[in-house]
Write a protein that holds these residues in place. Structure first.
Motif, PDB file in Angstrom:
ATOM      1  N   THR A   4      39.943  37.166 -45.712  1.00  0.00           N
ATOM      2  CA  THR A   4      39.610  38.365 -46.455  1.00  0.00           C
ATOM      3  C   THR A   4      40.640  39.427 -46.115  1.00  0.00           C
ATOM      4  OG1 THR A   4      38.196  39.157 -44.672  1.00  0.00           O
ATOM      5  CG2 THR A   4      37.158  37.836 -46.382  1.00  0.00           C
ATOM      6  N   THR A   5      40.660  40.491 -46.870  1.00  0.00           N
ATOM      7  CA  THR A   5      41.564  41.592 -46.576  1.00  0.00           C
ATOM      8  C   THR A   5      40.761  42.832 -46.280  1.00  0.00           C
ATOM      9  OG1 THR A   5      41.704  42.133 -48.930  1.00  0.00           O
ATOM     10  CG2 THR A   5      43.384  40.663 -48.032  1.00  0.00           C
ATOM     11  N   LEU A   6      41.346  43.716 -45.509  1.00  0.00           N
ATOM     12  CA  LEU A   6      40.665  44.936 -45.102  1.00  0.00           C
ATOM     13  C   LEU A   6      40.958  46.022 -46.129  1.00  0.00           C
ATOM     14  CD1 LEU A   6      38.987  46.174 -42.802  1.00  0.00           C
ATOM     15  CD2 LEU A   6      41.111  46.955 -41.782  1.00  0.00           C
ATOM     16  N   ASN A   7      40.102  46.146 -47.105  1.00  0.00           N
ATOM     17  CA  ASN A   7      40.335  47.142 -48.142  1.00  0.00           C
ATOM     18  C   ASN A   7      39.103  48.014 -48.355  1.00  0.00           C
ATOM     19  OD1 ASN A   7      38.647  45.314 -49.273  1.00  0.00           O
ATOM     20  ND2 ASN A   7      39.969  44.776 -51.006  1.00  0.00           N
ATOM     21  N   SER A   8      38.289  48.170 -47.308  1.00  0.00           N
ATOM     22  CA  SER A   8      37.061  48.943 -47.441  1.00  0.00           C
ATOM     23  C   SER A   8      37.382  50.414 -47.705  1.00  0.00           C
ATOM     24  CB  SER A   8      36.226  48.825 -46.158  1.00  0.00           C
ATOM     25  OG  SER A   8      35.132  49.707 -46.208  1.00  0.00           O
ATOM     26  N   PRO A   9      36.769  51.020 -48.729  1.00  0.00           N
ATOM     27  CA  PRO A   9      37.024  52.428 -49.009  1.00  0.00           C
ATOM     28  C   PRO A   9      36.208  53.357 -48.117  1.00  0.00           C
ATOM     29  CG  PRO A   9      35.487  51.555 -50.617  1.00  0.00           C
ATOM     30  CD  PRO A   9      35.876  50.405 -49.722  1.00  0.00           C
ATOM     31  N   THR A  10      35.355  52.831 -47.298  1.00  0.00           N
ATOM     32  CA  THR A  10      34.458  53.654 -46.499  1.00  0.00           C
ATOM     33  C   THR A  10      34.296  53.075 -45.114  1.00  0.00           C
ATOM     34  OG1 THR A  10      32.153  54.397 -46.270  1.00  0.00           O
ATOM     35  CG2 THR A  10      32.520  52.379 -47.509  1.00  0.00           C
ATOM     36  N   PRO A  11      34.134  53.927 -44.100  1.00  0.00           N
ATOM     37  CA  PRO A  11      33.838  53.408 -42.755  1.00  0.00           C
ATOM     38  C   PRO A  11      32.407  52.904 -42.646  1.00  0.00           C
ATOM     39  CG  PRO A  11      33.856  55.805 -42.736  1.00  0.00           C
ATOM     40  CD  PRO A  11      34.320  55.387 -44.097  1.00  0.00           C
ATOM     41  N   TYR A  12      31.615  53.098 -43.675  1.00  0.00           N
ATOM     42  CA  TYR A  12      30.205  52.694 -43.646  1.00  0.00           C
ATOM     43  C   TYR A  12      29.918  51.744 -44.806  1.00  0.00           C
ATOM     44  CZ  TYR A  12      29.946  56.419 -40.254  1.00  0.00           C
ATOM     45  OH  TYR A  12      30.160  57.197 -39.145  1.00  0.00           O
ATOM     46  N   GLU A  13      30.576  50.577 -44.767  1.00  0.00           N
ATOM     47  CA  GLU A  13      30.328  49.593 -45.824  1.00  0.00           C
ATOM     48  C   GLU A  13      28.960  48.956 -45.638  1.00  0.00           C
ATOM     49  OE1 GLU A  13      32.154  45.469 -47.691  1.00  0.00           O
ATOM     50  OE2 GLU A  13      33.447  46.795 -46.549  1.00  0.00           O
ATOM     51  N   SER A  14      28.666  48.460 -44.434  1.00  0.00           N
ATOM     52  CA  SER A  14      27.334  47.914 -44.162  1.00  0.00           C
ATOM     53  C   SER A  14      27.180  47.665 -42.673  1.00  0.00           C
ATOM     54  CB  SER A  14      27.088  46.607 -44.933  1.00  0.00           C
ATOM     55  OG  SER A  14      27.940  45.578 -44.457  1.00  0.00           O
ATOM     56  N   TYR A  15      25.928  47.726 -42.233  1.00  0.00           N
ATOM     57  CA  TYR A  15      25.568  47.442 -40.851  1.00  0.00           C
ATOM     58  C   TYR A  15      25.419  45.929 -40.704  1.00  0.00           C
ATOM     59  CZ  TYR A  15      22.401  47.143 -36.767  1.00  0.00           C
ATOM     60  OH  TYR A  15      21.802  46.822 -35.581  1.00  0.00           O
ATOM     61  N   VAL A  16      26.250  45.319 -39.868  1.00  0.00           N
ATOM     62  CA  VAL A  16      26.222  43.875 -39.692  1.00  0.00           C
ATOM     63  C   VAL A  16      25.402  43.544 -38.445  1.00  0.00           C
ATOM     64  CG1 VAL A  16      27.591  41.778 -39.470  1.00  0.00           C
ATOM     65  CG2 VAL A  16      28.513  43.744 -40.727  1.00  0.00           C
ATOM     66  N   TYR A  17      24.128  43.264 -38.623  1.00  0.00           N
ATOM     67  CA  TYR A  17      23.290  42.881 -37.498  1.00  0.00           C
ATOM     68  C   TYR A  17      23.086  41.369 -37.439  1.00  0.00           C
ATOM     69  CZ  TYR A  17      19.724  43.047 -41.189  1.00  0.00           C
ATOM     70  OH  TYR A  17      19.031  42.861 -42.357  1.00  0.00           O
ATOM     71  N   ALA A  18      23.498  40.671 -38.488  1.00  0.00           N
ATOM     72  CA  ALA A  18      23.440  39.210 -38.498  1.00  0.00           C
ATOM     73  C   ALA A  18      24.440  38.725 -39.535  1.00  0.00           C
ATOM     74  CB  ALA A  18      22.044  38.713 -38.844  1.00  0.00           C
ATOM     75  N   TYR A  19      25.009  37.562 -39.289  1.00  0.00           N
ATOM     76  CA  TYR A  19      25.954  36.980 -40.241  1.00  0.00           C
ATOM     77  C   TYR A  19      25.681  35.495 -40.366  1.00  0.00           C
ATOM     78  CZ  TYR A  19      30.196  35.413 -42.533  1.00  0.00           C
ATOM     79  OH  TYR A  19      31.082  34.846 -43.418  1.00  0.00           O
ATOM     80  N   PRO A  20      25.582  34.985 -41.591  1.00  0.00           N
ATOM     81  CA  PRO A  20      25.562  35.697 -42.868  1.00  0.00           C
ATOM     82  C   PRO A  20      24.236  36.453 -43.087  1.00  0.00           C
ATOM     83  CG  PRO A  20      26.167  33.371 -43.145  1.00  0.00           C
ATOM     84  CD  PRO A  20      25.597  33.513 -41.785  1.00  0.00           C
ATOM     85  N   HIS A  21      24.299  37.498 -43.906  1.00  0.00           N
ATOM     86  CA  HIS A  21      23.105  38.267 -44.239  1.00  0.00           C
ATOM     87  C   HIS A  21      22.160  37.431 -45.101  1.00  0.00           C
ATOM     88  CE1 HIS A  21      20.700  41.436 -46.281  1.00  0.00           C
ATOM     89  NE2 HIS A  21      20.819  42.048 -45.121  1.00  0.00           N
ATOM     90  N   ALA A 429      32.994  48.904 -41.052  1.00  0.00           N
ATOM     91  CA  ALA A 429      34.050  48.429 -41.944  1.00  0.00           C
ATOM     92  C   ALA A 429      34.674  47.160 -41.379  1.00  0.00           C
ATOM     93  CB  ALA A 429      35.125  49.501 -42.137  1.00  0.00           C
ATOM     94  N   ALA A 430      34.845  47.106 -40.060  1.00  0.00           N
ATOM     95  CA  ALA A 430      35.460  45.939 -39.429  1.00  0.00           C
ATOM     96  C   ALA A 430      34.586  44.699 -39.589  1.00  0.00           C
ATOM     97  CB  ALA A 430      35.708  46.214 -37.948  1.00  0.00           C
ATOM     98  N   GLY A 431      33.273  44.848 -39.407  1.00  0.00           N
ATOM     99  CA  GLY A 431      32.381  43.703 -39.531  1.00  0.00           C
ATOM    100  C   GLY A 431      32.444  43.061 -40.904  1.00  0.00           C
ATOM    101  N   PRO A 432      32.222  43.815 -41.982  1.00  0.00           N
ATOM    102  CA  PRO A 432      32.298  43.211 -43.316  1.00  0.00           C
ATOM    103  C   PRO A 432      33.677  42.655 -43.654  1.00  0.00           C
ATOM    104  CG  PRO A 432      31.072  45.267 -43.401  1.00  0.00           C
ATOM    105  CD  PRO A 432      31.651  45.176 -42.016  1.00  0.00           C
ATOM    106  N   ALA A 433      34.744  43.198 -43.050  1.00  0.00           N
ATOM    107  CA  ALA A 433      36.080  42.678 -43.322  1.00  0.00           C
ATOM    108  C   ALA A 433      36.253  41.257 -42.812  1.00  0.00           C
ATOM    109  CB  ALA A 433      37.135  43.585 -42.690  1.00  0.00           C
ATOM    110  N   LEU A 434      35.373  40.828 -41.913  1.00  0.00           N
ATOM    111  CA  LEU A 434      35.430  39.471 -41.381  1.00  0.00           C
ATOM    112  C   LEU A 434      34.565  38.492 -42.171  1.00  0.00           C
ATOM    113  CD1 LEU A 434      35.406  40.281 -37.553  1.00  0.00           C
ATOM    114  CD2 LEU A 434      37.316  39.379 -38.888  1.00  0.00           C
ATOM    115  N   PHE A 435      33.835  38.961 -43.178  1.00  0.00           N
ATOM    116  CA  PHE A 435      33.051  38.053 -44.007  1.00  0.00           C
ATOM    117  C   PHE A 435      33.989  37.119 -44.768  1.00  0.00           C
ATOM    118  CE2 PHE A 435      29.102  40.969 -44.796  1.00  0.00           C
ATOM    119  CZ  PHE A 435      28.962  41.127 -43.434  1.00  0.00           C
ATOM    120  N   SER A 436      33.569  35.883 -44.924  1.00  0.00           N
ATOM    121  CA  SER A 436      34.360  34.943 -45.717  1.00  0.00           C
ATOM    122  C   SER A 436      34.260  35.298 -47.199  1.00  0.00           C
ATOM    123  CB  SER A 436      33.878  33.515 -45.488  1.00  0.00           C
ATOM    124  OG  SER A 436      32.605  33.316 -46.095  1.00  0.00           O
ATOM    125  N   ALA A 437      35.220  34.811 -47.962  1.00  0.00           N
ATOM    126  CA  ALA A 437      35.186  35.037 -49.411  1.00  0.00           C
ATOM    127  C   ALA A 437      33.950  34.395 -50.027  1.00  0.00           C
ATOM    128  CB  ALA A 437      36.462  34.483 -50.045  1.00  0.00           C
TER     129      ALA A 437
END
Length: 449
Positions: A4-21, A429-437
């Motif tokens: 994935t690429t880091l292109n989040s427009p916000t520092p608050y994309e989502s709270y990653v408390y578990a992966y996958p959601h 922002a960092a957490g969601p940037a690590l989500f797979s496509a």
């Protein structure tokens, strides 16, 4: 690796408390038997989670799986179903090797919505049906000020609770009303006093920043009010406005200004707690330096990246190395009521199979390990990752980590992969940037209900 690429427009994309959601879960047509899923899994350091989907009021920011109130008889029927599920799951874990729970938690919803006698039964289900020794392992329980009554707290303390997490969100009455969390300061203080009287070792207080009208001065007021109780832990949550929640119906006219407000308040809160002798564990979690070891992180012999979790209740999820599974997921109150009613009516045999979930392949296992390790302030030893997967995180995720480094989010340390203070500030922002496509695509295709 599909990167994935880091292109989040916000520092608050989502709270990653578990992966996958859970929005990446789908019905499992084969409905695999739990006995088969757990047959080859290590079971000597499991985590046990019991979910109670009831609250006395639903906060405006809440998108958790919970319903408001319970008609007469529903909590009893729910505990009946929970007992049937615990019996079926414990049998599915099998008799061939010892099964040991290294940590336990009651969440929701609000577990203390249950009466004192119902909490006794909940503990009995965890011990006598699931097989957890609650007095021998860390036990964390979530509560609200209104339900933290002396009789309930006495039960929890007697049954081995080591951590009580109280959702307060704000000590400022106007802010609490704005967040649709109406409460009186005197009632909150009385609840805190009862918790301290119960002598539960770890008190955690949840606070929220980013509420409409909140200022640095009012944020410091809530922080200082919380610190007056010397809680062993504090969680500082950024406010999110999510679809299908009370606040989700209100427009946000200036997202950029709101992001800046939340970042400013986060930094003020972080600095205030560090100055008060707290250590930062993650973006959200701060622990008093002299606090007991028991906490939400669990004991030293349970690692969320590698060890399994058994979830009981219609909002709980379970993890094996190969499958993450749960029941259907919803936020809308009518849909939640339907799912709870379905759960309550299930026979014991129906709990022996997995209904909804997502299979975890080798790449997703790598992503989950990196994500859950990196979002902790202590970071991840590279040797630990290499020992498990036979490769380095830089080999597996070069684009993501290079983007983090370019933004100043990574500490330059070859042996330990960890976030800088600015990286921690941008965890959402960092957490969601690590989500797979693949996970991103299936989450985007999820139909909200």
């Amino acid at each position: 690796m599909n990167s994935t690429t880091l292109n989040s427009p916000t520092p608050y994309e989502s709270y990653v408390y578990a992966y996958p959601h859970k929005t990446a879960y789908r019905p499992l047509p084969e409905r695999p038997a739990l006995r088969d899923l757990w047959a080859e899994q290590p079971k000597d350091a499991l985590s046990l989670y019991l979910h109670i989907p009831f609250c006395e009021v639903r906060c405006g920011f809440c998108n958790l799986f919970t319903r408001i109130g319970a008609p007469e008889g529903l909590t009893t029927a729910y505990l009946d179903a929970l007992e049937r599920q615990a019996t079926a799951v414990r049998e599915a874990l099998g008799p061939d090797e010892p099964v040991r729970f290294a940590a336990a938690a009651f969440g929701g919803g609000t577990p203390t919505f249950l009466t004192a006698s119902e909490l006794e039964r909940l503990c009995d289900i965890a011990e006598k049906r699931a097989g957890a020794d609650l007095r021998a392992v860390p036990l964390s329980v979530e509560a609200s000020p209104a339900t933290a009554t002396a009789d309930r707290l006495a039960v929890l303390a007697d049954r081995g609770t080591t951590r009580l997490s109280l959702g307060i969100q704000s000590f400022v009455a106007e802010e609490a009303r704005t967040a649709v969390r109406p409460q009186k300061r005197a009632d909150v203080e009385a609840a805190l006093s009862r918790i301290r009287d119960a002598a539960i070792p770890v008190l955690n207080i949840d606070l929220i920043y980013g509420i409409d009208g909140q200022t640095e001065e009012s944020w410091r007021y809530s922080l200082d009010a919380a610190l007056a109780w010397r809680p062993e832990e504090l969680y500082l949550y950024p406010l999110y406005v999510r679809p299908l929640t009370g606040l989700g119906r209100r427009p946000n006219d200036s997202p950029a200004a709101w992001d800046e407000q939340r970042l400013r308040l986060y930094r003020a809160g972080r600095d205030r707690l560090l100055a008060a002798g707290y250590e930062q564990v993650s973006m959200r979690m701060f622990r008093r330096a002299d606090a007991p070891a028991q906490s939400a992180e669990g004991p030293a012999d349970h690692a969320c990246q590698t060890d399994g979790m058994v979830g009981l209740g219609c909002g709980a999820r379970s993890y094996t190395a190969d499958l993450h599974y749960s029941f259907d997921y919803a936020v809308d109150m009518r849909q939640i009521r339907t799912i709870v009613d379905d759960y309550v009516g299930r026979p014991e045999a129906d709990f022996a199979r997995a209904d909804y979930g997502r299979w975890i392949d080798a790449e997703e296992a790598r992503r989950r390990h990196l994500l859950q390790s990196l979002l902790q302030a202590r970071g991840m030893p590279v040797a630990e990752y290499r020992g498990r997967f036979g490769s380095s995180p830089w080999e597996d995720f070069p684009a993501e980590l290079a983007a983090f480094a370019e933004r100043g989010w990574l500490v330059d340390d070859a042996a330990l992969l960890r976030l800088t203070p600015e990286g921690l500030a941008h965890s959402d922002a960092a957490g969601p940037a690590l989500f797979s496509a693949d996970v991103r695509a299936v989450m985007a295709a999820y139909e909200r209900k």
